[in-house]
Design an enzyme around this catalytic site. Structure first.
Site, mmCIF file in Angstrom:
data_model
loop_
_atom_site.group_PDB
_atom_site.id
_atom_site.type_symbol
_atom_site.label_atom_id
_atom_site.label_comp_id
_atom_site.label_asym_id
_atom_site.label_seq_id
_atom_site.Cartn_x
_atom_site.Cartn_y
_atom_site.Cartn_z
ATOM 1 N N SER A 182 73.253 -104.472 -6.729
ATOM 2 C CA SER A 182 73.787 -105.755 -6.286
ATOM 3 C C SER A 182 72.652 -106.612 -5.718
ATOM 4 O O SER A 182 71.718 -106.934 -6.448
ATOM 5 C CB SER A 182 74.915 -105.535 -5.269
ATOM 6 O OG SER A 182 75.635 -106.725 -5.058
ATOM 7 N N ASP A 189 82.445 -106.753 -14.454
ATOM 8 C CA ASP A 189 82.051 -107.085 -13.083
ATOM 9 C C ASP A 189 82.547 -108.477 -12.712
ATOM 10 O O ASP A 189 82.175 -109.464 -13.339
ATOM 11 C CB ASP A 189 80.529 -107.022 -12.960
ATOM 12 C CG ASP A 189 80.041 -106.997 -11.521
ATOM 13 O OD1 ASP A 189 80.785 -107.468 -10.644
ATOM 14 O OD2 ASP A 189 78.923 -106.516 -11.292
ATOM 15 N N HIS A 236 81.960 -103.909 -10.367
ATOM 16 C CA HIS A 236 80.661 -104.029 -9.706
ATOM 17 C C HIS A 236 80.024 -102.669 -9.414
ATOM 18 O O HIS A 236 78.843 -102.607 -9.115
ATOM 19 C CB HIS A 236 80.807 -104.834 -8.419
ATOM 20 C CG HIS A 236 79.500 -105.300 -7.864
ATOM 21 N ND1 HIS A 236 78.525 -105.900 -8.642
ATOM 22 C CD2 HIS A 236 78.981 -105.244 -6.612
ATOM 23 C CE1 HIS A 236 77.476 -106.199 -7.896
ATOM 24 N NE2 HIS A 236 77.726 -105.811 -6.667
#
Length: 714
Positions: free
Chosen positions: A585, A660, A692
Site C-alpha cells: 500500500s 482492489d 487490497h
C-alpha cells in the site's frame, strides 16, 4: 575452570538451538494469529456496573462463560456451550459450534447473534429468548443502549426494529444514494453511518449521494464472458460525493436533515449526541481540510444553533474523535486537538466556552479509556513515557494533577469498568502477554493470565529497538532483527521493510504478532537482516513531524529511509551490495520510490497494492496531504513514480489485487505500461479477484512468491 564452564555453555547452547524448530511458511500465514499467538482470555469484558469480569474459558473442549470476582480468586461458571446449545435448541436445529460473540445488557442478561437473529440469555432464569429477527441481508447493524432496539441497512437503505416494530426509514431506489453507511471512504475516523441517541428517541444517520462521482471499473473474470462492476471512486482533484445527516424522530415518525450549509464538498465529522438528546454536534471540515467548525444543531428541527469554535492549520486539520461528555457534568465535554502541535485534550462547555487545556506536553494522548466519577479523573493512554509505548494516566479535571498508573515498559491496552478497577492487557518485545486486574488506587494488581512464550521452541531472533540520530533532523526510531544464527564476522543481506505513511507506526515495543512479524522472523532464519525505520510523516511524534511531508509525499520519507540505510552501511556485518526493500500500500509506494529515486541503492524490491501516482488515489486522503493536482502540480509530478521508470535497474516485483477498491489496479498497470514502453525490466503478478490484500489460502501463494523473489535475487 571458567574456560571449561564456558565451553560447556556454548555446547549446551548449540545443542539447544539445534533442537529448536524453524518456522514454515504455513506457520507464517496460517498459524501466526492462532497457535503461535500468545494465550489470551477470549471476550474478556466487565459485567456492567459491577466489579466482576467475564470471559470464555477454553481450557476444556466445552467452552464456558465464566465470571471472576476482583475481590477474590474465585471463578464462577455462568453457562457452558453445551448447556447453551440445549437451551438454544428451541430456536435452531443447528448447534452453535463455538461460544458466540456476546454483549452484556446488564449484570443479569447478555445478547448474542446467530443466523440473522438476536437472542437474550437470562443468567438467573437460565432461559434464551429471541429479541429480533433481522433480514438475512442486514448489514451495518447498530444497537441502541442496552440492545433494546436495532438499526441496520439492506443494500442502500436504512431500517430499524424499534420497540418490537420493524420500520423502513429510507426508500431510495437509486443505488448510488446510500443511507446509514460510513462515508468519505472511512476517513476522519468515520467507521459507521448510524448514530442512536442516548435514550433511543432519535436515530441520526449519514446520507451519501454518489450519483455525481465517476465510476471505476472492477473486472469480474468469474462470469462468461468477463463482466465489469462499477465502483464509485472519487480521485484527487475530481468531483466527490455529497453527504448530509438525517435525524429520524420516533415520537412522530418524521425525518429532518441537519442544516449544514450549502457547501457540497465539505466533510461532516465527529457526529455526537448530547446526553439529553437535544443537540447533535458535527465537525464541518472544508474540502481543503485546513478549516474546521465544530457546530451545534437542534436535533428535533435540524436547525443550526451556533459554531462552538473553529480550528485552522496551514497544512491540515484531522478531526477523528467524537466529543467525550462527562457523565458527572453532562454540560461539559472533552475535545481532541493538535492546535498546540501535539494531540491533547481540551475541556469545553456545551456552549463552546473553553474551560481549559487538560493535558499538555511534547507527547500525545492516543485515546480516552474512561472517566473516574468519584475522583473526577479522566483516564487516558499516551506516549508521554515514549512514542514506542502506551501507558495509562489519570488527570484530575479540577486541579490538573496527573499520575501514571501502569509501570511495565511496553504496550498497555486498558478496559475500565467505570467503577474502581481496570483490566490491563500488557505485552512488550520481551513479554508475550500479561493480563491483570488493577485498582485505581495503585495497589498491586491481580494477575489473571501470564501467557507462555508460544515460540519458545522456534529459532526466533531478538528484536532490537533503537534511535537513529542526526544533529539537524528529528530522531528516528528503528528496529533491527538479526539472523537466528547471527555471526558478527559474516556479511548479511538486508531487507528493509517500510510503510512510512500517515497514521502508521511500525516500530514500537510490542510482542511479535501477525503475518508480517512472523515473515520477518522467517526471513531472518533464511539469513537476512530485517530493518525498519519510522520516517517523518508517521504518527505519534507531533504535528511538525507528521506534517513534514505535506504537498511532497515521498520526498522527505526517502530522505529518512536513507538515514536508515546510512546506519546499515556503518555496520561491519551488512553486505551493502545486497539491500532489498518490501512494503504494501503506502509501503508499496515507498518501496517503488526507493527502488527508483535512490541511485540504485537497492538491488531488489517487492511490493503490493502500490500507489504509483497520487492522481489515481482517493480525494479525502490525497488532498489532505497533497492538496489537489490543480493547486500542487509540481508536488504531484515529483511524487509520480511514472516519471522515474527509466531509473529502474534492479529487480522489482509488483503485485496487485485485480479487484482492489482501495488503491485502484490502474496504478500499477500504468507503471507496467510505462516500463514496457521504455523496455525496462519489471516483474508483475496480479491476484485475480482479490482486493487490497491477498487473503485466505491464496495468501500462502503470495508469501511464497515474495519470499522466493528475495531468495533468488538478493
Amino acid at each position: 575452570m571458567f574456560k571449561k564452564a564456558l565451553v560447556l555453555f556454548i555446547i549446551l547452547f548449540s545443542i539447544s538451538n539445534a533442537q529448536k524448530k524453524n518456522l514454515t511458511m504455513e506457520d507464517v500465514v496460517l498459524n501466526s494469529n492462532i497457535s503461535l499467538s500468545p494465550a489470551n482470555l477470549s471476550q474478556l469484558k466487565w459485567i456492567p456496573e459491577t466489579n466482576y469480569y467475564s470471559y470464555i474459558d477454553k481450557k476444556s473442549s466445552n467452552q464456558t462463560l465464566v465470571c471472576g470476582d476482583v475481590a477474590s480468586n474465585k471463578l464462577t461458571e455462568i453457562i457452558s456451550l453445551d448447556n447453551l446449545n440445549k437451551l438454544f435448541a428451541n430456536y435452531s436445529k443447528e448447534k452453535l459450534q463455538r461460544f458466540p460473540v456476546f454483549n452484556w445488557i446488564d449484570d443479569k442478561n447478555f445478547t448474542f447473534e446467530n443466523d440473522s437473529s438476536v437472542y437474550k440469555f437470562d443468567i438467573e432464569k437460565k432461559i434464551v429468548n429471541k429479541m429480533f429477527a433481522l433480514n438475512s441481508s442486514a448489514e451495518n447493524i447498530e444497537y441502541s443502549d442496552k440492545y433494546q432496539n436495532v438499526a441496520y441497512t439492506i443494500d442502500n437503505n436504512l431500517y430499524c426494529n424499534y420497540n418490537g416494530k420493524n420500520t423502513q426509514i429510507s426508500d431510495e431506489k437509486d443505488k448510488n444514494i446510500i443511507f446509514g453507511q460510513a462515508v468519505n471512504r472511512e476517513e476522519f475516523g468515520i467507521d459507521k453511518g448510524i448514530f442512536w441517541s442516548p435514550k433511543a428517541n432519535y436515530l441520526a444517520f449519514y446520507r451519501m449521494d454518489q450519483t455525481m462521482v465517476k465510476d471505476y471499473p472492477i473486472l469480474n473474470i468469474e462470469t462468461l464472458p468477463a463482466s465489469v462492476e462499477m465502483e464509485k471512486y472519487p480521485m484527487a482533484g475530481g468531483v466527490s460525493h455529497e453527504v448530509t445527516i438525517g435525524v429520524y424522530n420516533f415520537a412522530n415518525n418524521k425525518m429532518v436533515y441537519l442544516q449544514t450549509g450549502e457547501s457540497k464538498d465539505q466533510y461532516l465529522t465527529c457526529v455526537t449526541w448530547s446526553p439529553d438528546e437535544k443537540y447533535i454536534f458535527v465537525g464541518l471540515l472544508n474540502r481543503d481540510q485546513n478549516y474546521l467548525q465544530l457546530t451545534k444543531f437542534n436535533a428535533k428541527t435540524g436547525e443550526k444553533i451556533k459554531v462552538l469554535f473553529e480550528e485552522r492549520d496551514e497544512q491540515f486539520v484531522e478531526p477523528e474523535n467524537q466529543l467525550y461528555f462527562l457523565s458527572k457534568e453532562p454540560q461539559k465535554f472533552l475535545w481532541f486537538s493538535k492546535r498546540d502541535g501535539w494531540n491533547h485534550l481540551y475541556e469545553y462547555d456545551i456552549d463552546g466556552n473553553l474551560i481549559c487545556q487538560l493535558t499538555k506536553g511534547n507527547w500525545e494522548v492516543t485515546s480516552i479509556v474512561g472517566y473516574n466519577k468519584i475522583d473526577n479523573e479522566i483516564l487516558y493512554l499516551s506516549t508521554e513515557e515514549s512514542p514506542l509505548e502506551r501507558h495509562l494516566y489519570a488527570v484530575n479535571i479540577n486541579n490538573f494533577k496527573k499520575h501514571k498508573l501502569t509501570k511495565l515498559s511496553g504496550t498497555h491496552e486498558i478496559i475500565f469498568n467505570n467503577n474502581d478497577y481496570y483490566i490491563d492487557k500488557f505485552n512488550s518485545i520481551d513479554v508475550p502477554r500479561i493480563i491483570t486486574i488493577n485498582k485505581l488506587t495503585g495497589e498491586n494488581g491481580k494477575n489473571i493470565l501470564t501467557a507462555e512464550n508460544p515460540v519458545k521452541d522456534y529459532n526466533i531472533s531478538y528484536q532490537k529497538l533503537f534511535v537513529v540520530k542526526n544533529n539537524k533532523l528529528p530522531d528516528l526510531y528503528a528496529r533491527i532483527i538479526l539472523p537466528a544464527d547471527f555471526d558478527s564476522t559474516k556479511k548479511y543481506p538486508v531487507i528493509l521493510y517500510t510503510y512510512g505513511g500517515p497514521h502508521s507506526q511500525e516500530v514500537s515495543n510490542h510482542w511479535i504478532t501477525g503475518r508480517y512479524d512472523f515473515w520477518f522472523q522467517y526471513m531472518a532464519q533464511k539469513g537476512y537482516i530485517i530493518f525498519t525505520i519510522d520516517n517523518r510523516g508517521t504518527s505519534f511524534r507531533g504535528s511538525e513531524f507528521e506534517q513534514a511531508t505535506f504537498r511532497k509525499l515521498g520526498t522527505v520519507e526517502i530522505e529518512d529511509q536513507m538515514r536508515g540505510v546510512n546506519y546499515l552501511k556503518s555496520l561491519s556485518y551488512v553486505d551493502t551490495s545486497r539491500l532489498g526493500v518490501y512494503g504494501w500500500s503506502y509501503g508499496g509506494f515507498m518501496t517503488t520510490s526507493l527502488m527508483l529515486r535512490t541511485n540504485n541503492t537497492f538491488k531488489v524490491g517487492a511490493c503490493g497494492g502500490a500507489v504509483i501516482d497520487w492522481r489515481y488515489y482517493e480525494v479525502m486522503y490525497t488532498e489532505r496531504y497533497m492538496d489537489t493536482p490543480q493547486t500542487n502540480p509540481d508536488g504531484y509530478n515529483t511524487a509520480s513514480l511514472l516519471n522515474y521508470v527509466n531509473k529502474l535497474n534492479g529487480k522489482l516485483l509488483l503485485v496487485h489485487g485485480t479487484s482492489d477498491v482501495t488503491v485502484p489496479w490502474q496504478n500499477t498497470l500504468l507503471f507496467v505500461k510505462k516500463a514496457v514502453s521504455l523496455n525496462r525490466p519489471l516483474d508483475y503478478f496480479p491476484y485475480p479477484g482479490h482486493t487490497h490484500g491477498v487473503t485466505g489460502k491464496d495468501a500462502l501463494h503470495l508469501y511464497n512468491k515474495i519470499t522466493d523473489y528475495f531468495l533468488r535475487n538478493l
